[in-house]
Design a protein around this motif. Structure first.
Motif, mmCIF file in Angstrom:
data_model
loop_
_atom_site.group_PDB
_atom_site.id
_atom_site.type_symbol
_atom_site.label_atom_id
_atom_site.label_comp_id
_atom_site.label_asym_id
_atom_site.label_seq_id
_atom_site.Cartn_x
_atom_site.Cartn_y
_atom_site.Cartn_z
ATOM 1 N N ILE A 166 -19.301 26.022 45.418
ATOM 2 C CA ILE A 166 -19.208 26.699 44.131
ATOM 3 C C ILE A 166 -17.750 27.057 43.870
ATOM 4 C CG2 ILE A 166 -19.871 28.755 42.823
ATOM 5 C CD1 ILE A 166 -22.422 28.828 44.557
ATOM 6 N N HIS B 225 -15.551 29.456 41.883
ATOM 7 C CA HIS B 225 -15.650 30.726 41.154
ATOM 8 C C HIS B 225 -14.617 30.830 40.035
ATOM 9 C CE1 HIS B 225 -18.657 32.149 43.926
ATOM 10 N NE2 HIS B 225 -17.881 31.805 44.926
ATOM 11 N N ASP C 32 -18.442 29.362 38.144
ATOM 12 C CA ASP C 32 -19.360 29.171 39.264
ATOM 13 C C ASP C 32 -20.052 27.808 39.236
ATOM 14 O OD1 ASP C 32 -18.713 31.639 40.321
ATOM 15 O OD2 ASP C 32 -20.295 32.666 39.236
ATOM 16 N N ILE D 199 -20.894 23.945 40.371
ATOM 17 C CA ILE D 199 -21.045 23.242 41.643
ATOM 18 C C ILE D 199 -20.111 22.034 41.616
ATOM 19 C CG2 ILE D 199 -22.624 21.972 43.113
ATOM 20 C CD1 ILE D 199 -24.313 24.277 42.919
#
Length: 87
Positions: A21, A23, A27, A29
């Motif tokens: 992930i 941030h 967030d 993938i």
């Protein structure tokens, strides 16, 4: 030092060996080996430290930062290491 990937970024949290992930990007993938983004912020790792010496082809070297020299992995996170000094 080798090319950076997402595992070298402070904004990245791994989920498994292939993805994690980000941030810094809502967030989302992402794959660990995909190109890093402009928000890349290096995380402290042994391979980025002045005390990391004599690395071999497997990125295993010696930590010269303490009284007792010992081997270490270049990809070991050194966020809390008292001797970490960026190259």
């Amino acid at each position: 030092m080798s090319k950076n990937n997402h595992a070298d970024c402070r904004n990245f949290t791994p989920i498994d060996v292939a993805k994690g992930i980000c941030h810094a990007n809502n967030d989302s993938i992402i794959l660990i080996d995909s190109e890093t983004c402009p928000m890349f912020t290096p995380i402290a790792k042994c391979k980025c430290c002045k005390c990391f010496i004599e690395a071999d082809e497997n990125n295993i070297g010696i930590c010269d930062g303490f009284k007792k020299k010992d081997w270490t992995y270049g990809d070991l996170k050194a966020v809390y290491c008292e001797q970490f000094t960026s190259k």
